[in-house]
Design a protein around this motif. Structure first.
Motif, mmCIF file in Angstrom:
data_model
loop_
_atom_site.group_PDB
_atom_site.id
_atom_site.type_symbol
_atom_site.label_atom_id
_atom_site.label_comp_id
_atom_site.label_asym_id
_atom_site.label_seq_id
_atom_site.Cartn_x
_atom_site.Cartn_y
_atom_site.Cartn_z
ATOM 1 N N ARG A 14 0.839 -1.213 0.000
ATOM 2 C CA ARG A 14 0.000 0.000 0.000
ATOM 3 C C ARG A 14 0.865 1.251 0.000
ATOM 4 N NH1 ARG A 14 -3.476 -1.621 5.031
ATOM 5 N NH2 ARG A 14 -1.386 -2.302 5.488
ATOM 6 N N TRP A 15 1.946 1.221 0.750
ATOM 7 C CA TRP A 15 2.874 2.349 0.769
ATOM 8 C C TRP A 15 3.486 2.572 -0.612
ATOM 9 C CZ3 TRP A 15 8.207 2.200 -0.061
ATOM 10 C CH2 TRP A 15 8.872 3.392 0.174
ATOM 11 N N ALA A 16 3.839 1.480 -1.298
ATOM 12 C CA ALA A 16 4.431 1.602 -2.626
ATOM 13 C C ALA A 16 3.410 2.107 -3.644
ATOM 14 C CB ALA A 16 4.992 0.259 -3.081
ATOM 15 N N HIS A 21 5.744 9.172 -7.403
ATOM 16 C CA HIS A 21 6.388 8.938 -8.698
ATOM 17 C C HIS A 21 6.799 7.480 -8.780
ATOM 18 C CE1 HIS A 21 8.822 9.498 -12.243
ATOM 19 N NE2 HIS A 21 9.822 8.891 -11.635
ATOM 20 N N LYS A 22 6.414 6.850 -9.869
ATOM 21 C CA LYS A 22 6.822 5.479 -10.095
ATOM 22 C C LYS A 22 7.752 5.461 -11.298
ATOM 23 C CE LYS A 22 2.702 3.360 -8.248
ATOM 24 N NZ LYS A 22 1.587 2.474 -8.489
#
Length: 85
Positions: A14-16, A21-22
């Motif tokens: 969930r944090w990721a 920005h990915k």
């Protein structure tokens, strides 16, 4: 410095997912760089199907298999009758 427990260090999806920005994958970066200079030609979603060959009917295939089996049986019988005991 105290060590964190495994539960606290565990990667949280969930944090990721909430990251601002990915970074794109290496393949996506490579394709973007390649296509910047030489964009790909448009292609249809699926290629045109090739010429369709007529299928043999099921009874022809069955007759072919049974004919081969009968030929092998006759050949083995002939060899057995010709061999001396």
């Amino acid at each position: 410095m105290s060590e964190q427990g495994d539960e606290e260090r565990e990667f949280d999806l969930r944090w990721a997912d909430q990251a601002e920005h990915k970074e794109p994958s290496a393949r996506a970066r490579m394709l973007a760089a390649r296509w910047k200079e030489n964009p790909p030609d448009p292609a249809p979603f699926r290629a045109d199907p090739g010429p369709v060959e007529p299928r043999r009917s099921s009874w022809v295939s069955t007759a072919l298999v049974l004919g081969c089996v009968a030929a092998v049986i006759l050949l083995l019988g002939y060899i057995q009758t010709r061999s001396p005991y």
